[in-house]
Design an enzyme around this catalytic site. Structure first.
Site, PDB file in Angstrom:
ATOM      1  N   ASN A 160     -14.835  -0.528 -16.022  1.00 28.75           N
ATOM      2  CA  ASN A 160     -15.413  -0.672 -14.682  1.00 28.75           C
ATOM      3  C   ASN A 160     -14.776  -1.908 -14.042  1.00 28.75           C
ATOM      4  OD1 ASN A 160     -16.969  -0.940 -12.410  1.00 28.75           O
ATOM      5  ND2 ASN A 160     -18.871  -1.450 -13.493  1.00 28.75           N
ATOM      6  N   HIS A 197     -25.457   1.624 -11.467  1.00 25.39           N
ATOM      7  CA  HIS A 197     -25.099   0.322 -12.043  1.00 25.39           C
ATOM      8  C   HIS A 197     -26.055  -0.749 -11.508  1.00 25.39           C
ATOM      9  CE1 HIS A 197     -22.927  -3.323 -13.007  1.00 25.39           C
ATOM     10  NE2 HIS A 197     -22.278  -2.604 -13.913  1.00 25.39           N
ATOM     11  N   SER A 211     -20.901  -7.651 -21.464  1.00 24.98           N
ATOM     12  CA  SER A 211     -20.117  -8.668 -22.164  1.00 24.98           C
ATOM     13  C   SER A 211     -19.413  -8.136 -23.417  1.00 24.98           C
ATOM     14  CB  SER A 211     -20.992  -9.881 -22.505  1.00 24.98           C
ATOM     15  OG  SER A 211     -21.422 -10.521 -21.316  1.00 24.98           O
TER      16      SER A 211
END
Ligand code: PGA
Length: 223
Positions: A8, A87, A185
């Site tokens: 993304n 999202h 992350s």
């Protein structure tokens, strides 16, 4: 089923030249890798040139007077296969609700796209699952990404225990046919364990997907 690794890029990079260079480096790095499915989601404006298989969002109607929107039919016609929906950054900045997101997912599925629904809690799944059921659409074409808010863009990934617990809770809701990814992350040091220890079927990668070496390393480590 092959692990699914989704990039993304969010609102990056800022020029077409940089986007082309990033994609080319990734393509070169993964050329000989077969046992993994890689999806690249660039900003819409680069899609017709890069011809990637993923997009970062989708509208809920196919055509009409909806200024600024990009429809699922347009994306399908452009050769896109996967679309991210829901999202957390869109929930936050575009004020997208579970209802809006469910409409996007249904529209994507009806057009033969595979939506990747991002959730950070189980309640965000309920509306979508109910609607998929109502429309008698195939839940196996849905992909879910568990993305805990605290882990997105912070460099602090979720613990494996918590991630696994959430994966199992999501699986309980949607069944074993729906792929569940982890996002938040992800980097080349933690990628492997989300698959091998927490049992996810893939990863949604934000920041690290903008660094070709790091993203290629993630793919190589997972496959
Ligand atoms: P991150 O983003 O990898 O930069 O944490 C993940 C995402 O928002 O999809």
């Amino acid at each position: 089923m092959k692990p699914l690794i989704v990039a993304n890029w969010k609102c990056n990079p800022t020029t077409l030249e940089k986007a082309k260079a990033l994609l080319n480096s990734i393509k070169k790095g993964v050329k000989n890798i077969k046992n993994i499915e890689v999806v690249i989601c660039p900003p819409f404006i680069y899609l017709p040139i890069l011809k990637t298989n993923g997009a970062q969002d989708v509208f809920c109607e196919n055509a009409g007077a909806y200024t600024g929107q990009v429809s699922p039919l347009m994306l399908k016609n452009m050769g896109v296969e996967y679309v991210i929906a829901g999202h957390s950054e869109r929930r936050k900045y575009q004020k997208e609700t579970d209802e809006i997101i469910a409409k996007k997912i249904i529209a994507a599925l009806k057009n033969g796209l595979k939506p990747i629904l991002c959730v950070d809690k189980i309640s965000q799944l309920n509306f979508v699952v109910k609607e998929i059921d109502n429309w008698k659409l195939k839940i196996e074409n849905l992909v879910i990404a568990y993305e805990p808010l605290f882990a997105i863009g912070t460099g602090k990934a979720c613990s494996l225990e918590k991630a696994k617990e959430m994966r199992l809770a999501i699986k309980n809701k949607v069944g074993a046919q729906t792929r569940i990814l982890y996002g938040g992350s992800v980097n080349s040091r933690n990628a492997k364990e989300f698959i091998s220890k927490a049992g996810f079927q893939g990863l949604l990668v934000g920041g690290a997907s903008l660094n070709p070496k790091e993203f290629i390393d993630i793919i190589k480590i997972v496959c």
